[in-house]
Structures are given as C-alpha cells and as structure tokens.
Design a protein around this motif. Structure first.
Motif, mmCIF file in Angstrom:
data_model
loop_
_atom_site.group_PDB
_atom_site.id
_atom_site.type_symbol
_atom_site.label_atom_id
_atom_site.label_comp_id
_atom_site.label_asym_id
_atom_site.label_seq_id
_atom_site.Cartn_x
_atom_site.Cartn_y
_atom_site.Cartn_z
ATOM 1 N N ARG A 5 -0.727 -7.779 4.261
ATOM 2 C CA ARG A 5 0.798 -7.775 3.681
ATOM 3 C C ARG A 5 1.328 -9.090 4.168
ATOM 4 O O ARG A 5 1.092 -9.629 5.358
ATOM 5 C CB ARG A 5 1.246 -7.012 4.359
ATOM 6 C CG ARG A 5 3.032 -6.572 4.172
ATOM 7 C CD ARG A 5 3.421 -5.384 4.993
ATOM 8 N NE ARG A 5 4.811 -5.165 4.659
ATOM 9 C CZ ARG A 5 5.459 -4.270 3.830
ATOM 10 N NH1 ARG A 5 4.488 -3.579 3.158
ATOM 11 N NH2 ARG A 5 6.506 -4.178 3.870
ATOM 12 N N ARG A 6 2.278 -9.888 3.421
ATOM 13 C CA ARG A 6 2.858 -11.198 3.604
ATOM 14 C C ARG A 6 4.359 -10.833 3.044
ATOM 15 O O ARG A 6 4.447 -10.494 2.070
ATOM 16 C CB ARG A 6 2.278 -12.380 3.089
ATOM 17 C CG ARG A 6 0.734 -12.533 3.592
ATOM 18 C CD ARG A 6 0.617 -13.136 5.084
ATOM 19 N NE ARG A 6 -0.502 -13.412 5.283
ATOM 20 C CZ ARG A 6 -1.515 -12.321 5.857
ATOM 21 N NH1 ARG A 6 -1.122 -11.300 6.274
ATOM 22 N NH2 ARG A 6 -2.807 -12.874 6.293
ATOM 23 N N ARG A 7 5.345 -11.375 3.840
ATOM 24 C CA ARG A 7 6.643 -11.865 3.535
ATOM 25 C C ARG A 7 6.900 -13.049 3.222
ATOM 26 O O ARG A 7 6.499 -13.638 3.888
ATOM 27 C CB ARG A 7 7.732 -11.264 4.877
ATOM 28 C CG ARG A 7 8.944 -11.367 4.417
ATOM 29 C CD ARG A 7 10.034 -10.496 5.420
ATOM 30 N NE ARG A 7 9.538 -9.518 5.799
ATOM 31 C CZ ARG A 7 9.963 -8.235 5.179
ATOM 32 N NH1 ARG A 7 11.125 -8.205 4.342
ATOM 33 N NH2 ARG A 7 9.503 -6.829 5.611
ATOM 34 N N SER A 33 0.936 -4.947 -4.507
ATOM 35 C CA SER A 33 2.264 -3.887 -4.106
ATOM 36 C C SER A 33 3.326 -4.648 -3.248
ATOM 37 O O SER A 33 3.007 -5.522 -2.784
ATOM 38 C CB SER A 33 1.756 -2.687 -3.320
ATOM 39 O OG SER A 33 0.682 -1.835 -4.194
ATOM 40 N N GLY A 34 4.399 -4.055 -3.337
ATOM 41 C CA GLY A 34 5.540 -4.628 -2.660
ATOM 42 C C GLY A 34 6.853 -4.493 -3.290
ATOM 43 O O GLY A 34 7.166 -3.498 -4.221
ATOM 44 N N VAL A 47 7.721 -9.072 -0.602
ATOM 45 C CA VAL A 47 6.825 -8.755 0.291
ATOM 46 C C VAL A 47 5.617 -8.361 -0.765
ATOM 47 O O VAL A 47 5.632 -7.811 -1.707
ATOM 48 C CB VAL A 47 7.120 -7.381 1.032
ATOM 49 C CG1 VAL A 47 5.840 -6.831 1.513
ATOM 50 C CG2 VAL A 47 8.138 -7.603 2.057
ATOM 51 N N GLU A 49 1.480 -6.995 -0.755
ATOM 52 C CA GLU A 49 0.482 -6.173 0.080
ATOM 53 C C GLU A 49 -0.678 -5.832 -0.973
ATOM 54 O O GLU A 49 -0.156 -5.234 -2.198
ATOM 55 C CB GLU A 49 1.038 -4.760 0.506
ATOM 56 C CG GLU A 49 0.122 -4.183 1.443
ATOM 57 C CD GLU A 49 0.770 -3.020 2.292
ATOM 58 O OE1 GLU A 49 0.001 -1.994 2.531
ATOM 59 O OE2 GLU A 49 1.748 -3.054 2.715
ATOM 60 N N VAL A 55 -2.986 -11.422 -2.851
ATOM 61 C CA VAL A 55 -1.882 -11.684 -2.294
ATOM 62 C C VAL A 55 -1.829 -13.225 -1.981
ATOM 63 O O VAL A 55 -0.483 -13.820 -2.089
ATOM 64 C CB VAL A 55 -1.801 -11.281 -0.651
ATOM 65 C CG1 VAL A 55 -0.583 -11.710 0.147
ATOM 66 C CG2 VAL A 55 -1.921 -9.583 -0.876
ATOM 67 N N GLU A 79 2.379 -9.921 8.000
ATOM 68 C CA GLU A 79 2.927 -8.403 8.467
ATOM 69 C C GLU A 79 1.804 -7.368 8.698
ATOM 70 O O GLU A 79 0.754 -7.628 8.023
ATOM 71 C CB GLU A 79 3.981 -7.808 7.766
ATOM 72 C CG GLU A 79 5.410 -8.797 7.790
ATOM 73 C CD GLU A 79 6.452 -8.057 6.882
ATOM 74 O OE1 GLU A 79 6.111 -7.193 6.170
ATOM 75 O OE2 GLU A 79 7.567 -8.723 7.033
ATOM 76 N N PRO A 81 0.055 -4.304 7.247
ATOM 77 C CA PRO A 81 -0.120 -3.419 6.110
ATOM 78 C C PRO A 81 0.786 -2.024 6.274
ATOM 79 O O PRO A 81 0.307 -1.399 7.347
ATOM 80 C CB PRO A 81 -1.178 -3.259 5.374
ATOM 81 C CG PRO A 81 -2.336 -4.634 6.219
ATOM 82 C CD PRO A 81 -1.414 -4.798 7.571
ATOM 83 N N THR A 82 1.379 -1.585 5.232
ATOM 84 C CA THR A 82 1.994 -0.258 5.552
ATOM 85 C C THR A 82 1.482 0.918 4.301
ATOM 86 O O THR A 82 1.715 1.933 4.443
ATOM 87 C CB THR A 82 3.561 -0.303 5.318
ATOM 88 O OG1 THR A 82 3.807 -0.908 3.779
ATOM 89 C CG2 THR A 82 4.099 -1.612 6.382
#
Length: 90
Positions: A5-7, A33-34, A47, A49, A55, A79, A81-82
C-alpha cells in the motif's frame, strides 16, 4: 501473493484535468484498490493497494498523469495494507 500500500501526493496542474477519473480508470485496469481525491491545497492525493508491480505502475503513472496534467512534484509514502477493495474517487 504479496500486497503493498502506498500513499501518493502529486502537485502541479493536477486539478481540472481529469486526473482523478483517469487515475480511477488506470487503477481498475491494473486491479489496484484504493482511492483518489482533490486536496484543498490544489494537489491530488491517492492511495494504491495491490500487487507490488501493479502499485509501482500506478506510482509511475501518477508521475505524469493524464495528457492535460503537469506534475511538478510527487511524494510517495509506504503504508501497511488494510485489505482495501475497489477503487473510488472521493
């Protein structure tokens, strides 16, 4: 399968040039995703993911954005991952 996950925050001429909608289309095409949003300071924040290659491709895409955009600066933050699913313009 690894998930990262990256912002990303991009500045320049990035609002009013279909940056968010183009980002959504690119993310969906790559199964990332994001979300993506305009910020009050004139930048765009997103964001991403998903699989590392996908990504990374999105990060590379946001360095230039859609045809009418001009990206002056890009900041990328790692970040955790969620478990995000889908991609939204917010």
């Amino acid at each position: 399968m690894a998930v990262i996950r990256r912002r990303v925050v991009v500045t320049g001429r990035v609002q009013g040039v279909f940056f968010r909608d183009s980002t959504r289309r690119e993310a969906r095409r790559r199964r990332v995703s994001g979300w993506v949003t305009n910020r009050e300071d004139g930048s765009v924040e997103a964001v991403f993911e998903g699989e590392p290659d996908a990504v990374d491709a999105m990060i590379a895409w946001t360095r230039r954005g859609p045809v009418r955009a001009r990206v002056d600066r890009q900041t990328v933050t790692e970040e955790e991952p969620t478990g995000a699913s889908g991609f939204a313009v917010v």
